[in-house]
Design a protein around this motif. Structure first.
Motif, short mmCIF file in Angstrom:
data_model
loop_
_atom_site.label_atom_id
_atom_site.label_comp_id
_atom_site.label_asym_id
_atom_site.label_seq_id
_atom_site.Cartn_x
_atom_site.Cartn_y
_atom_site.Cartn_z
N VAL A 23 0.83 -1.21 0.00
CA VAL A 23 0.00 0.00 0.00
C VAL A 23 0.86 1.26 0.00
O VAL A 23 0.61 2.21 -0.75
CB VAL A 23 -0.96 0.00 1.22
N SER A 24 1.91 1.28 0.83
CA SER A 24 2.73 2.49 0.94
C SER A 24 3.34 2.87 -0.41
O SER A 24 3.33 4.05 -0.79
CB SER A 24 3.84 2.29 1.97
N THR A 25 3.87 1.91 -1.15
CA THR A 25 4.53 2.20 -2.42
C THR A 25 3.56 2.81 -3.43
O THR A 25 3.82 3.85 -4.04
CB THR A 25 5.15 0.93 -3.00
N ARG A 26 2.41 2.16 -3.59
CA ARG A 26 1.45 2.63 -4.58
C ARG A 26 0.77 3.92 -4.13
O ARG A 26 0.56 4.84 -4.92
CB ARG A 26 0.40 1.55 -4.84
N LEU A 27 0.42 4.01 -2.85
CA LEU A 27 -0.31 5.19 -2.38
C LEU A 27 0.57 6.44 -2.43
O LEU A 27 0.12 7.51 -2.87
CB LEU A 27 -0.81 4.96 -0.95
N LEU A 28 1.82 6.33 -2.01
CA LEU A 28 2.70 7.50 -2.04
C LEU A 28 2.95 7.95 -3.47
O LEU A 28 3.08 9.15 -3.73
CB LEU A 28 4.02 7.19 -1.33
N ARG A 29 3.00 7.02 -4.38
CA ARG A 29 3.15 7.38 -5.79
C ARG A 29 1.93 8.19 -6.25
O ARG A 29 2.07 9.23 -6.91
CB ARG A 29 3.31 6.13 -6.64
N VAL A 30 0.74 7.73 -5.91
CA VAL A 30 -0.48 8.44 -6.30
C VAL A 30 -0.51 9.82 -5.65
O VAL A 30 -0.82 10.83 -6.31
CB VAL A 30 -1.73 7.63 -5.89
N LEU A 31 -0.18 9.90 -4.38
CA LEU A 31 -0.18 11.19 -3.69
C LEU A 31 0.84 12.15 -4.31
O LEU A 31 0.62 13.36 -4.33
CB LEU A 31 0.11 10.99 -2.20
N GLY A 32 1.94 11.60 -4.80
CA GLY A 32 2.93 12.42 -5.46
C GLY A 32 2.40 13.02 -6.75
O GLY A 32 2.57 14.21 -7.02
N VAL A 33 1.74 12.19 -7.56
CA VAL A 33 1.18 12.67 -8.82
C VAL A 33 0.05 13.66 -8.55
O VAL A 33 -0.16 14.62 -9.31
CB VAL A 33 0.68 11.49 -9.68
N GLU A 34 -0.68 13.47 -7.46
CA GLU A 34 -1.77 14.38 -7.11
C GLU A 34 -1.28 15.69 -6.52
O GLU A 34 -2.08 16.59 -6.24
CB GLU A 34 -2.71 13.69 -6.13
N GLY A 35 0.03 15.80 -6.30
CA GLY A 35 0.58 17.05 -5.78
C GLY A 35 0.41 17.21 -4.28
O GLY A 35 0.52 18.32 -3.76
N VAL A 94 2.22 15.18 -1.95
CA VAL A 94 3.52 14.93 -1.34
C VAL A 94 4.61 15.13 -2.40
O VAL A 94 4.35 15.02 -3.60
CB VAL A 94 3.64 13.51 -0.72
N VAL A 95 5.81 15.42 -1.94
CA VAL A 95 6.98 15.54 -2.82
C VAL A 95 8.12 14.74 -2.21
O VAL A 95 8.10 14.41 -1.02
CB VAL A 95 7.41 17.01 -3.01
N ARG A 96 9.12 14.46 -3.01
CA ARG A 96 10.28 13.76 -2.50
C ARG A 96 11.13 14.72 -1.67
O ARG A 96 11.39 15.85 -2.09
CB ARG A 96 11.10 13.18 -3.66
N GLY A 97 11.57 14.24 -0.52
CA GLY A 97 12.39 15.05 0.37
C GLY A 97 13.86 14.69 0.24
O GLY A 97 14.31 14.16 -0.77
N ARG A 98 14.61 14.95 1.30
CA ARG A 98 16.05 14.71 1.29
C ARG A 98 16.35 13.22 1.18
O ARG A 98 15.72 12.40 1.84
CB ARG A 98 16.67 15.28 2.58
N PRO A 99 17.32 12.83 0.34
CA PRO A 99 17.65 11.41 0.19
C PRO A 99 18.34 10.86 1.44
O PRO A 99 18.89 11.61 2.26
CB PRO A 99 18.59 11.39 -1.02
N LEU A 100 18.32 9.56 1.58
CA LEU A 100 18.98 8.91 2.72
C LEU A 100 20.49 8.92 2.56
O LEU A 100 21.22 8.91 3.55
CB LEU A 100 18.48 7.47 2.87
N GLY A 101 20.96 8.92 1.33
CA GLY A 101 22.40 8.89 1.08
C GLY A 101 22.91 10.19 0.51
O GLY A 101 22.44 11.28 0.85
N SER A 102 23.86 10.08 -0.41
CA SER A 102 24.48 11.26 -1.02
C SER A 102 23.59 11.82 -2.12
O SER A 102 22.45 11.37 -2.32
CB SER A 102 25.84 10.88 -1.61
#
Length: 394
Positions: free
Chosen positions: A177-189, A191-199
């Motif tokens: 659910v998390s993978t698909r839902l966050l993707r949908v929320l991203g396209v809907e504007g 949520v956005v991607r934040g700071r990466p875990l690495g470099s």
């Protein structure tokens, strides 16, 4: 009508590209915000592309990593989000509402419908349940500021729910659910991607609540976006515009009419520029060299690319899905490719030698050293690898 259109030839188009795409030395920018504002969008599917595209266009490339990170994750003057052709880009924050209304809404509706359909087929919970989970996850994200999907699942355990996708098919898979839902929320504007875990090359991102923006009329937003892009990339044909935006041809034509775009003649037929841009370029540019990354917005800016990229070079410079790899440019055209070797060396090869003499080779080598200087000890492997890049990096 066609006889009245001013012809804009290859040489002039290359001059426009050099200056407006900020790849020629004198046109380089002072900040990542200036680069993104000039280009409208930076390809963000491969995280490293954003930094490499900015670094190629900054007057002081040493500022690339700290200033781009600041713009993306501290000042939020740049935002990574879904845009044209359902692709991840980095946009100036003031463009997020325009991108969302012009291209995101239609894609978002399809994405949510597909998610609910897939869940229903698998016997997973219904839309009301998903809405509950969504609201809970967004509230948790607002409290945390930024979080990974795993961190959000600590606050909302239903995000861990899984279901079988395409049961019995050759492409059967287990979806969370998390993978698909966050993707949908991203396209809907939402949520956005934040700071990466690495470099800066990492593709493991945290998530953040999207900055608030006004809801715009779709047609007006399409006119605004097309006008911004055409001012940088014109002349462009209808085919170029349809490809870059991902819109229907009727939407492209409506937007062209709305901004009063002017037709001009190009080698491919009729191209368009913004009103007031039909005259010849007042500025000239000296021959220039550049090393641009895979998926660079200049190399990927037009569907019809023969005026800057010879068709015979494509088998070595593109992958099987049409993604361009790292390219070497001389005076407005692609003449080769480059890669980073395990020891950090920037290796490059010419694929086009006509008109590429000693001056060009010296300038290209200077750009390779410039790139190596700011990348330092970081190792960069393009997400979409091409035949020449694989060979050079070995």
């Amino acid at each position: 009508m066609a006889g009245e259109e001013r012809y804009i030839g290859v040489a002039e188009r290359r001059t426009r590209l050099a200056l407006r795409q900020r790849v020629a030395g004198p046109a380089r920018a002072a900040s990542p915000e200036e680069v993104a504002g000039s280009l409208v969008a930076l390809h963000g599917t491969d995280p490293a592309t954003v930094y490499l595209a900015v670094g190629a266009r900054l007057a002081d490339p040493a500022k690339t990593v700290p200033d781009t990170g600041r713009a993306l994750y501290t000042d939020r003057t740049l935002v990574r989000m879904h845009g044209m052709r359902h692709t991840v880009f980095v946009f100036p924050t003031d463009l997020t509402a325009v991108v969302h209304a012009s291209t995101g809404l239609a894609v978002a509706a399809r994405e949510r419908a597909a998610l609910l359909k897939d869940m229903a087929k698998a016997g997973a919970p219904d839309a009301a349940w998903l809405k509950e989970v969504e609201e809970s996850a967004l509230a948790a994200l607002a409290r945390r500021g930024q979080a990974t999907a795993a961190e959000l699942a600590q606050d909302e355990p239903r995000l861990r729910e899984q279901w079988v996708y395409a049961a019995g098919k050759s492409y059967e898979g287990l979806h969370t659910v998390s993978t698909r839902l966050l993707r949908v929320l991203g396209v809907e504007g939402k949520v956005v991607r934040g700071r990466p875990l690495g470099s800066w090359t990492s593709s493991q991102f945290r998530w953040a609540v999207a900055p608030e923006h006004p809801e715009l009329d779709a047609a007006g937003a399409q006119a605004s976006l097309l006008g911004r892009w055409l001012a940088v990339c014109g002349p462009a044909t209808e085919a170029d515009l349809k490809w870059w935006t991902g819109w229907r041809v009727t939407e492209v034509r409506r937007a062209l009419a709305a901004i009063g775009a002017r037709p001009v003649a190009v080698d491919e037929g009729t191209g368009y520029v913004v009103d007031g841009d039909t005259g010849p370029m007042a500025e000239a540019v000296e021959p220039w060299a550049a090393l641009l990354p895979g998926l660079d917005p200049t190399a990927m800016g037009w569907q019809q690319r023969d005026w800057y990229l010879a068709p015979r070079l494509r088998p070595l410079l593109f992958d099987g899905s049409g993604n361009v790899g790292p390219t070497v440019w001389w005076d407005g055209r692609v003449v080769g490719g480059w890669a980073q070797r395990p020891d950090g060396e920037i290796a490059w090869r010419l694929l086009e030698t006509d008109g590429v003499g000693r001056e060009a080779r010296t300038a290209i080598e200077t750009e390779a050293e410039r790139l190596r200087g700011w990348v330092g000890t970081t190792r960069v492997t393009p997400r979409f690898r091409t035949p020449l890049e694989k060979e050079l990096s070995a």
